[in-house]
Design a protein around this motif. Structure first.
Motif, PDB file in Angstrom:
ATOM      1  N   GLY A   1       0.850  -1.177   0.000  1.00 30.37           N
ATOM      2  CA  GLY A   1       0.000   0.000   0.000  1.00 30.37           C
ATOM      3  C   GLY A   1       0.884   1.225   0.000  1.00 30.37           C
ATOM      4  O   GLY A   1       1.971   1.220   0.591  1.00 30.37           O
ATOM      5  N   MET A   2       0.450   2.292  -0.667  1.00 30.32           N
ATOM      6  CA  MET A   2       1.280   3.487  -0.799  1.00 30.32           C
ATOM      7  C   MET A   2       0.458   4.740  -0.543  1.00 30.32           C
ATOM      8  O   MET A   2      -0.673   4.855  -1.015  1.00 30.32           O
ATOM      9  CB  MET A   2       1.910   3.553  -2.190  1.00 30.32           C
ATOM     10  CG  MET A   2       2.760   2.341  -2.524  1.00 30.32           C
ATOM     11  SD  MET A   2       3.493   2.426  -4.173  1.00 30.32           S
ATOM     12  CE  MET A   2       4.136   0.771  -4.343  1.00 30.32           C
ATOM     13  N   VAL A   3       1.056   5.684   0.208  1.00 26.88           N
ATOM     14  CA  VAL A   3       0.448   6.985   0.455  1.00 26.88           C
ATOM     15  C   VAL A   3       1.520   8.035   0.191  1.00 26.88           C
ATOM     16  O   VAL A   3       2.621   7.948   0.740  1.00 26.88           O
ATOM     17  CB  VAL A   3      -0.064   7.123   1.910  1.00 26.88           C
ATOM     18  CG1 VAL A   3      -0.698   8.491   2.123  1.00 26.88           C
ATOM     19  CG2 VAL A   3      -1.055   6.021   2.231  1.00 26.88           C
TER      20      VAL A   3
ATOM     21  N   VAL B   1      -8.570   9.788   4.065  1.00 28.92           N
ATOM     22  CA  VAL B   1      -9.138   9.020   2.951  1.00 28.92           C
ATOM     23  C   VAL B   1      -8.017   8.316   2.188  1.00 28.92           C
ATOM     24  O   VAL B   1      -8.144   7.143   1.811  1.00 28.92           O
ATOM     25  CB  VAL B   1      -9.953   9.933   2.009  1.00 28.92           C
ATOM     26  CG1 VAL B   1     -10.451   9.131   0.798  1.00 28.92           C
ATOM     27  CG2 VAL B   1     -11.134  10.550   2.741  1.00 28.92           C
ATOM     28  N   GLY B   2      -6.906   9.033   1.957  1.00 28.75           N
ATOM     29  CA  GLY B   2      -5.767   8.418   1.278  1.00 28.75           C
ATOM     30  C   GLY B   2      -5.220   7.226   2.046  1.00 28.75           C
ATOM     31  O   GLY B   2      -4.861   6.197   1.461  1.00 28.75           O
ATOM     32  N   ILE B   3      -5.166   7.347   3.370  1.00 23.03           N
ATOM     33  CA  ILE B   3      -4.703   6.242   4.209  1.00 23.03           C
ATOM     34  C   ILE B   3      -5.679   5.070   4.134  1.00 23.03           C
ATOM     35  O   ILE B   3      -5.277   3.915   3.986  1.00 23.03           O
ATOM     36  CB  ILE B   3      -4.513   6.725   5.663  1.00 23.03           C
ATOM     37  CG1 ILE B   3      -3.290   7.656   5.742  1.00 23.03           C
ATOM     38  CG2 ILE B   3      -4.347   5.551   6.614  1.00 23.03           C
ATOM     39  CD1 ILE B   3      -3.124   8.344   7.082  1.00 23.03           C
ATOM     40  N   ALA B   4      -6.986   5.377   4.208  1.00 21.60           N
ATOM     41  CA  ALA B   4      -7.996   4.311   4.112  1.00 21.60           C
ATOM     42  C   ALA B   4      -7.903   3.590   2.776  1.00 21.60           C
ATOM     43  O   ALA B   4      -8.015   2.362   2.711  1.00 21.60           O
ATOM     44  CB  ALA B   4      -9.386   4.907   4.310  1.00 21.60           C
ATOM     45  N   ARG B   5      -7.691   4.348   1.699  1.00 23.88           N
ATOM     46  CA  ARG B   5      -7.609   3.735   0.368  1.00 23.88           C
ATOM     47  C   ARG B   5      -6.398   2.811   0.270  1.00 23.88           C
ATOM     48  O   ARG B   5      -6.472   1.752  -0.357  1.00 23.88           O
ATOM     49  CB  ARG B   5      -7.536   4.826  -0.703  1.00 23.88           C
ATOM     50  CG  ARG B   5      -7.555   4.288  -2.129  1.00 23.88           C
ATOM     51  CD  ARG B   5      -7.565   5.410  -3.141  1.00 23.88           C
ATOM     52  NE  ARG B   5      -6.410   6.281  -2.969  1.00 23.88           N
ATOM     53  CZ  ARG B   5      -6.248   7.438  -3.635  1.00 23.88           C
ATOM     54  NH1 ARG B   5      -7.176   7.848  -4.475  1.00 23.88           N
ATOM     55  NH2 ARG B   5      -5.180   8.181  -3.425  1.00 23.88           N
TER      56      ARG B   5
END
Length: 352
Positions: free
Chosen positions: A120-122, A184-188
């Motif tokens: 996963g990437m943020v 939201v970015g973290i959740a995605r």
């Protein structure tokens, strides 16, 4: 002086990510430029000016469940190194392995599968789709996997609740604050249940109050989720607050990779020492970080928690008459003893 991985007190028997002698050079002839640097040859000035050595001979292991913070000033190579670890860019030399597999040998299909299933990437920019609701944004990676609508929305809803955005599923990105958009970015990034989580300065665009709030939220998530995390920042206070280990980079190389306690107490280079010069060591150094075997018989009395900082234990350190104070781990197992005089030096700002 360059800090080598061999000097690091942390031994990792089965790393999730392992890189060996990794180089990344941008320019028309990176392989030759790398060979010249390894051999100590002076490259032609014209060739030198056309090349940028972004990552220089990095060797590093990352343990399962560890949070490694990579930090350094702008241009130090930290973001490039993370892109090498995830093979967003190809390395010039060395190897990067994920769970024992050299990712440089993966074809396009294998690489896509690795990222979809494992990573996963943020990033700094939230990258949200403005025409889609928050729920749709979080569910988007599962849509790309071909997962059915009901299942992906259920999973996305769970992730929004995890990051504290339950009830905002129907909002659009423009209707959220910067901190909420970052959540939201973290959740995605979490919706695919990655084992490895890369975060490239995810809080740098936020104002100080929201940034602190997001750090608190991240620490909460870290306690709930068993992820291997690589987190990039240029903020040393942020690194000290979040990291299990910190890798400090300069000119593409790692100057020191160690626990926050050891970096603050024992900087390996003058460059690292400048980072730590103004840090209040008492709020960083934990009892476990200065624990050692007792000099004689184990002292009587209650042990202090190894996770507590010297600042947390300040009153007890001042009033305790024992020269050596027992230190225990979270499981109650004795880790060693804390020298009271050394702890007082750290607490009161005395000599290292």
């Amino acid at each position: 002086m360059k800090f080598s991985d061999e000097d690091c007190p942390v031994t990792i028997s089965s790393p999730v990510i392992s890189c060996r002698n990794v180089w990344k050079i941008f320019g028309p002839n990176p392989a030759q430029h790398m060979a010249d640097q390894k051999n100590g040859a002076l490259p032609d000035p014209a060739q030198r000016d056309q090349h940028v050595t972004a990552v220089r001979d990095v060797t590093l292991d990352i343990a399962p469940g560890e949070m490694l913070v990579i930090m350094g000033l702008s241009g130090s190579g930290k973001s490039t190194l993370v892109r090498c670890l995830s093979r967003l860019i190809r390395i010039t030399g060395g190897t990067v392995s994920v769970e024992g597999r050299d990712i440089g040998t993966l074809d396009e299909t294998g690489l896509i599968e690795l990222r979809r299933r494992k990573m996963g990437m943020v990033f700094q920019s939230f990258g949200l789709l403005p025409h889609r609701t928050i729920l749709d944004n979080v569910a988007f990676p599962l849509e790309m996997r071909g997962q059915d609508r009901r299942a992906r929305y259920a999973r996305a809803g769970e992730m929004l609740e995890l990051v504290g955005l339950k009830g905002r599923e129907g909002y659009f990105p423009r209707e959220l604050s910067g901190g909420q958009q970052q959540r939201v970015g973290i959740a995605r990034s979490l919706v695919i249940e990655p084992d490895i989580w890369f975060l490239d300065e995810p809080f740098s665009a936020l104002d100080p109050l929201i940034r602190r709030e997001m750090q608190d939220e991240f620490l909460r998530l870290k306690g709930l989720l068993n992820k291997t995390i690589v987190f990039i920042t240029h903020d040393f206070d942020e690194a000290l607050r979040l990291a299990d280990r910190i890798a400090i980079m300069k000119n593409g190389a790692i100057e020191q990779c160690d626990t926050p306690d050891r970096i603050v107490l024992h900087p390996a280079t003058e460059y690292v020492a400048r980072f730590t010069a103004d840090i209040d060591r008492a709020r960083v150094v934990r009892a476990a970080g200065i624990a050692r075997p007792p000099s004689g018989a184990l002292p009587d009395g209650e042990a202090v928690a190894g996770t507590k900082t010297v600042r947390d234990l300040g009153r007890q350190i001042v009033t305790d008459t024992r020269a050596e104070i027992p230190v225990a781990g979270s499981d109650g197992r004795l880790l060693g003893v804390m020298d009271r005089e050394k702890a007082l030096d750290i607490l009161l700002g005395g000599a290292t």
